[in-house]
Scaffold this motif. Structure first.
Motif, PDB file in Angstrom:
ATOM      1  N   ARG A 209      -0.770  -1.185  -4.637  1.00 13.13           N
ATOM      2  CA  ARG A 209      -1.870  -0.210  -4.675  1.00 13.13           C
ATOM      3  C   ARG A 209      -1.284   1.175  -4.442  1.00 13.13           C
ATOM      4  N   ASP A 210      -1.384   2.032  -5.442  1.00 15.45           N
ATOM      5  CA  ASP A 210      -0.932   3.422  -5.364  1.00 15.45           C
ATOM      6  C   ASP A 210      -2.180   4.265  -5.121  1.00 15.45           C
TER       7      ASP A 210
ATOM      8  N   LEU B 141      -4.420   7.578   3.435  1.00 13.97           N
ATOM      9  CA  LEU B 141      -4.158   6.242   3.979  1.00 13.97           C
ATOM     10  C   LEU B 141      -5.108   5.918   5.125  1.00 13.97           C
ATOM     11  N   LYS B 142      -5.380   6.894   5.983  1.00 11.39           N
ATOM     12  CA  LYS B 142      -6.355   6.668   7.062  1.00 11.39           C
ATOM     13  C   LYS B 142      -7.720   6.346   6.466  1.00 11.39           C
ATOM     14  N   GLY B 143      -8.067   7.030   5.360  1.00 14.38           N
ATOM     15  CA  GLY B 143      -9.334   6.751   4.703  1.00 14.38           C
ATOM     16  C   GLY B 143      -9.383   5.355   4.113  1.00 14.38           C
TER      17      GLY B 143
ATOM     18  N   ILE C  73       0.866  -1.177   0.000  1.00 15.24           N
ATOM     19  CA  ILE C  73       0.000   0.000   0.000  1.00 15.24           C
ATOM     20  C   ILE C  73       0.901   1.225   0.000  1.00 15.24           C
ATOM     21  N   TYR C  74       0.892   1.947  -1.123  1.00 16.68           N
ATOM     22  CA  TYR C  74       1.752   3.119  -1.279  1.00 16.68           C
ATOM     23  C   TYR C  74       0.904   4.373  -1.269  1.00 16.68           C
ATOM     24  N   CYS C  75       1.335   5.382  -0.499  1.00 18.17           N
ATOM     25  CA  CYS C  75       0.526   6.589  -0.345  1.00 18.17           C
ATOM     26  C   CYS C  75       1.405   7.837  -0.337  1.00 18.17           C
TER      27      CYS C  75
ATOM     28  N   ASN D 161       9.603   8.990  -0.971  1.00 18.59           N
ATOM     29  CA  ASN D 161       8.749   7.833  -0.702  1.00 18.59           C
ATOM     30  C   ASN D 161       8.604   6.953  -1.936  1.00 18.59           C
ATOM     31  N   ALA D 162       8.600   7.569  -3.126  1.00 16.62           N
ATOM     32  CA  ALA D 162       8.550   6.783  -4.361  1.00 16.62           C
ATOM     33  C   ALA D 162       9.818   5.944  -4.509  1.00 16.62           C
TER      34      ALA D 162
END
Length: 199
Positions: A37-38, A94-96, A6-8, A16-17
């Motif tokens: 998942r981006d 990400l929290k969502g 899970i990437y955000c 981060n990328a």
């Protein structure tokens, strides 16, 4: 091993990328099946609507709008998060994702009796990796309580297999980082991810 990554992060080309790319590279090098998942790249909607909330406990209707994500969770046996820490926590996106995807019947089982507690639903997941960046220092982050780390490494961890292996790495003081510190941290991520894969 089957890893769900899970990437955000909203900006391509971010540090981060680079962490995400390293994670994918190591998974491929080790022959690990994975799904990426981006959340920003895919335009994930993190908003828990009134309807979503109304049917939150209604299984299986509660997964209808996020079925792909729920299926990914059911498929994997390793869960890896890559994201920046903002205001000591995870991005709202990400929290969502957690709010909408970690639903009863998938991630946990609702209490069966009055006064009962939830039961874990992701006990097939045996590995958890969390890789983040923090603008604040280590001491300030932990003084505040590191809510982002705690949500994933404690809250999500409780839904996984009883003896699930975990690895965490954070680059603190990201706003004043150097090329040397960023390169050194990528080596830390590589080492800890390899340990997680091999555990």
């Amino acid at each position: 091993m089957k890893a769900l990554v899970i990437y955000c992060h909203p900006r391509e080309g971010s540090y981060n990328a680079a962490i995400r790319d390293l994670v994918i590279e190591r998974l491929q090098a080790k022959g690990v099946a994975y799904r990426l998942r981006d959340l920003y790249g895919e335009g994930f909607d993190p908003t828990l609507s009134a309807h979503d909330h109304e049917i939150y406990e209604t299984v299986p209707e509660n997964r209808a709008r996020v079925d792909r994500d729920c299926t990914d969770l059911e498929w994997c046996d390793a869960l890896i998060f890559v994201y920046p820490t903002w205001w000591y926590g995870m991005p709202a996106m990400l929290k969502g994702w957690l709010d909408r995807v970690m639903v009863p019947g998938v991630s946990f089982i609702m209490p069966e009796t009055d006064g009962g507690d939830i039961k874990p639903g992701l006990t097939h997941i045996k590995k958890l990796g969390v890789f983040t960046t923090c603008g604040a220092s280590r001491w300030l982050t932990f003084f505040v309580g590191a809510p982002g780390k705690r949500t994933l490494m404690r809250g999500v961890r409780l839904l996984l297999a009883k003896r699930a292996k975990t690895k965490f790495a954070a680059h603190f003081l990201m706003d004043s980082s150097t090329e040397k510190s960023r390169a050194a941290h990528l080596n830390v991520v590589k080492t800890r991810l390899d340990q997680l894969i091999n555990s």
